[in-house]
Design a protein around this motif. Structure first.
Motif, short mmCIF file in Angstrom:
data_model
loop_
_atom_site.label_atom_id
_atom_site.label_comp_id
_atom_site.label_asym_id
_atom_site.label_seq_id
_atom_site.Cartn_x
_atom_site.Cartn_y
_atom_site.Cartn_z
N SER A 1 3.02 5.95 -3.10
CA SER A 1 4.17 6.67 -3.63
C SER A 1 4.11 6.75 -5.16
O SER A 1 4.40 7.79 -5.75
CB SER A 1 5.48 6.00 -3.21
N PHE B 1 -5.93 4.62 4.80
CA PHE B 1 -4.97 4.72 5.89
C PHE B 1 -5.52 5.55 7.05
O PHE B 1 -5.17 5.32 8.20
CB PHE B 1 -3.66 5.32 5.42
N ARG C 1 0.79 -1.22 0.00
CA ARG C 1 0.00 0.00 0.00
C ARG C 1 0.83 1.28 0.00
O ARG C 1 0.56 2.19 -0.77
CB ARG C 1 -0.94 0.02 1.20
N SER C 2 1.84 1.36 0.84
CA SER C 2 2.61 2.61 0.90
C SER C 2 3.39 2.83 -0.40
O SER C 2 3.51 3.97 -0.87
CB SER C 2 3.54 2.63 2.11
N LYS D 1 -5.32 7.25 0.70
CA LYS D 1 -5.10 7.98 1.96
C LYS D 1 -6.28 7.81 2.90
O LYS D 1 -6.10 7.69 4.11
CB LYS D 1 -4.85 9.46 1.68
#
Length: 89
Positions: free
Chosen positions: A54, A79, A49-50, A76
């Motif tokens: 990015s 999260f 996910r991160s 986002k």
């Protein structure tokens, strides 16, 4: 490899092949915002996910009108989700 060909690979759930193809596309053209968007889609499906955020962020940086803008906002919000009635890691 074209965006259409890569999208077809993604739709066939051949994510490692799609990631390899996208890595080659981005090595040849690091300014290709649509490739970053597709890379984000692939990474999201790999549960990275991160890294996906990015990639979406890079796509938006290169092209503010990219569909990655919506994907970035949705990522986002995932999260940012917190429910006090559930166990949240």
């Amino acid at each position: 490899m074209t965006e259409t060909e890569i999208s077809k690979i993604i739709s066939l759930d051949d994510f490692s092949k799609a990631k390899e193809a996208l890595d080659r596309v981005l090595a040849d053209n690091p300014q290709d915002d649509s490739a970053y968007y597709c890379l984000g889609r692939v990474l999201w499906k790999f549960d990275k996910r991160s890294e996906a955020l990015s990639a979406y962020n890079m796509a938006v940086k290169l092209n503010p009108e990219s569909p990655a803008r919506f994907a970035l906002e949705m990522g986002k919000s995932v999260f940012d989700f917190f429910n006090p009635d559930l166990l949240n890691p």
